[in-house]
Design a protein around this motif. Sequence first.
Motif, short mmCIF file in Angstrom:
data_model
loop_
_atom_site.label_atom_id
_atom_site.label_comp_id
_atom_site.label_asym_id
_atom_site.label_seq_id
_atom_site.Cartn_x
_atom_site.Cartn_y
_atom_site.Cartn_z
N ARG A 1 18.77 69.39 3.28
CA ARG A 1 17.57 69.20 2.57
C ARG A 1 17.42 70.07 1.46
NH1 ARG A 1 14.39 70.82 7.68
NH2 ARG A 1 12.36 70.79 6.19
N MET A 2 18.52 70.68 0.72
CA MET A 2 18.45 71.29 -0.46
C MET A 2 19.76 70.98 -1.21
SD MET A 2 18.09 75.18 0.10
CE MET A 2 18.45 75.90 1.57
N GLY A 3 19.34 69.99 -2.38
CA GLY A 3 20.48 69.36 -3.04
C GLY A 3 20.97 70.55 -3.97
N MET A 4 22.32 70.57 -4.28
CA MET A 4 23.10 71.59 -5.15
C MET A 4 24.09 70.92 -6.17
SD MET A 4 24.19 75.16 -4.48
CE MET A 4 24.75 76.33 -6.05
N VAL A 5 23.73 71.30 -7.59
CA VAL A 5 24.57 70.87 -8.66
C VAL A 5 25.42 71.88 -9.35
CG1 VAL A 5 24.73 69.53 -10.80
CG2 VAL A 5 23.12 68.81 -9.00
N PHE A 6 26.80 71.86 -9.24
CA PHE A 6 27.53 72.80 -9.58
C PHE A 6 27.81 72.86 -11.10
CE2 PHE A 6 28.17 72.00 -5.15
CZ PHE A 6 28.19 73.37 -4.52
N GLN A 7 28.33 74.19 -11.72
CA GLN A 7 28.80 74.08 -13.11
C GLN A 7 29.98 73.13 -13.04
OE1 GLN A 7 29.45 78.04 -14.20
NE2 GLN A 7 30.75 77.36 -16.32
N MET B 1 20.92 62.66 -0.53
CA MET B 1 20.30 63.18 0.85
C MET B 1 18.99 63.41 0.60
SD MET B 1 22.89 63.57 2.53
CE MET B 1 22.63 64.69 3.87
N ASN B 2 18.23 63.03 -0.38
CA ASN B 2 16.71 63.01 -0.40
C ASN B 2 16.23 64.31 -0.15
OD1 ASN B 2 14.11 62.04 -0.66
ND2 ASN B 2 14.18 61.29 1.27
N PRO B 3 16.72 65.24 -1.19
CA PRO B 3 16.52 66.92 -0.72
C PRO B 3 15.03 67.22 -1.24
CG PRO B 3 17.73 66.50 -2.68
CD PRO B 3 17.63 65.16 -2.22
N GLU B 4 14.51 68.20 -0.47
CA GLU B 4 13.25 68.81 -0.86
C GLU B 4 13.21 69.60 -1.95
OE1 GLU B 4 11.44 69.77 3.02
OE2 GLU B 4 12.81 68.10 3.35
N VAL B 5 14.67 70.08 -2.32
CA VAL B 5 14.64 71.08 -3.59
C VAL B 5 15.93 70.92 -4.18
CG1 VAL B 5 15.46 73.06 -2.03
CG2 VAL B 5 14.57 73.59 -4.57
N MET B 6 16.10 71.08 -5.34
CA MET B 6 17.31 70.66 -6.13
C MET B 6 17.79 72.16 -6.72
SD MET B 6 18.83 67.66 -5.99
CE MET B 6 19.83 67.50 -7.59
#
Lengths: 489, 249
Positions: B84-90, B159-164
């Motif tokens: 539920r938490m999306g993450m985008v990397f460098q 993933m339809n996250p609640e926070v990115m």
Amino acid sequence: MKKNVKAIIQTILLVVTLLTVGLIQTNSAAAADTSLQRVKQRGELIMATSPDYPPYEFQVNKNGKSQIVGMDIDVAKKVAKDLHVKLVIKSMNFDSLLVAIQTGKADMAIGGINPTAERRQSVDFSKIYYSGGQSFLINSKDVNKYKSVKNLRGATIGAQTGTLQYGLAKKRIPNSTVKGMDKSTDLVLALKTNKIDALGIEKPSAEAYVKNDPTLKMIPSGYHLNKNDVGAAIAFKKGSTSLVNAVNKSIDQIKKQDLTSKYLASAGKYMKVNTVNTSMWHYWSYFAKGVEYTILISLISTLFGVIIGVVLALMRFTKQKWLRGLAISYTEFIRGTPLMVQVMFVYFGIGVVINIPALLSGIIAVSLNSGAYVAEIIRGGINSVEKGQTEAAESLGLTKSDMMRYVVLPQAFKNIWPALGNEFISLIKESSIVSIIGVTDLIYQLNIVRADTYRGVIPIFVAMVLYFVMTFLLTRLLNYYEGKMKHAG
Amino acid sequence: MQDKNILEVNHLSKKFGENEILKDINGTVKSGQVICVIGPSGAGKSTFLRCLNLLEKPTSGEVKFEGTDLTHVDGKQLLDLRERMGMVFQSFNLFPNMTVLRNLMLAPIRVKHMSEEDAKQTAMKLLKRVGLDGKADAYPSSLSGGQQQRVAIARALAMNPEVMLFDEPTSALDPEMVGEVLEVMQELANEGMTMVVVTHEMGFAKSVADEVWFMADGYILERSKPAEMFDNPQNDRAKDFIGKIIEAK
């Protein structure tokens, strides 16, 4: 450093456990004598032999079908007939014959075996069914040089490893150098190419070679020997008294009726058939069978090697310490022992507990061996996948196993494809070791053809070309898939 | 809704061996908020962000996601919270062995047990949103850095996250590609996505953030509205840092 010590200790423990299990099994196997009863119940008499020793036992191409024939085979047939059971022949290296009966792979071993005092300590023998006497083969051009055995002083003498001839040459010919080899065919080739000066061999065999090859001559050995030491007898596992007694009855008949002369004559006929056409084309079916088995073993072993390798590699990445330790110990142990020993261990060692056929033993041993190497390659491949990949997978909530399956392993396999290809290619070549337990792979068939045709070099050349064609085609195939994978990102 | 705490960090510290990277960090991220974390390199910004979804395990302290302390759950429960938490990397970290479309579909199918069709539909919608629906069947290696990062954002959104969480999403990009990624992020913010962004893009922080956190030496030294942070920073270290950035421009 501490980690290493632990791994070593674990490895040692594993070895000790294996050995202990082996010993216990061996001891419990030495029970009451049910040898005869077992054969009768089974309705089969299983006999081990090494069919590269004409005229005792050798293979012929009869109506396109390969068949083991010879004097010994006729003796065994007579024995089986008298026991009212079917004869089953298992072929293997001469060195492996006595091990085979000790470990219960066969009820008896035949193969021109001399019942020496040393051998009597580890196996039981029947009465002697034939006394051929000892002789030496020499090159025709040396006829004047080696007129009798006295001239062999200081010469280099060849003999089959583990045979009476080997021991005799060492003891009885002063200052001689004795060279041992596994196969009599190799020894004859060594003689013809002047690697050895003379070859210690049983008289009937020597006669067979001289008949088929004008460049060879025979001289009598001149040994004065105890008759008990020189004749050929059938070997049994220790304690098989009931079976030995039953077989001795047949041998008494053979001797009374002088059946061995008849057997030798018919063996001689087969040998003529055999040497009529010694072109390699005539033996294509032998090579084809060898290629078939080599491919079969390599293919199945590659498949299971990869499965075992993946499992071992994944074990190295688990949190469970004992799983990691087990995987490390296994890999270290397999890499630290020769494949040849592993093949023999699976066939003879584990064979004490469960009877595994030779082909299956070979496949198991080669798979287990390959698995350890593949595991190390895959482990390297997994480590080569960037950490960002697993982090991305983790951040998406993928489970560890999904991450391995969809993200890490596909990339790892792409990275290690060339190394894996090398492993597959060496597997094709290394699988040749299974010939020692009588699996009819290319090497085994090669030796049969050499024994049959009395031609030493050409069959080797044919086998070499066949191996090369196989590995070359595999390389092409692997390169094709490598290119395909590159295309996919 | 606006006041619901999505993330709450209490006394968070992280040590790598003897080296203390994060020291007693506290903070809250409310639903719909965009937090930009700025500061000199080595301040612990990335480590802080990675502690939020437990890619790094905190040495002590709490990280609460919607009230559940992540530092005390593991296995299935941690995975459930993480998705539920999306993450985008460098460095984007797209899966190079799959097409763009498959990159977006993998987690929805495997983690959310979405059907193949549904996952595809969602993926195509998201690709359209980041302007890359034409690249669905391409492999990541054939895309530019900016395109890859937009795909990575879409993958996290699938993933339809609640926070990115964004970990310096534009630092590895060529300058001409920074804009297209920031644009996508800005749209997200406008739509009300809760975001924590570690960034060096001060312009973005200034215009998009609800709150800017200044980190140095493992501490959050100042948190203020963007206007205050950039025009009138209170902390001396922050003053120094912002002064240098303005000078450089």
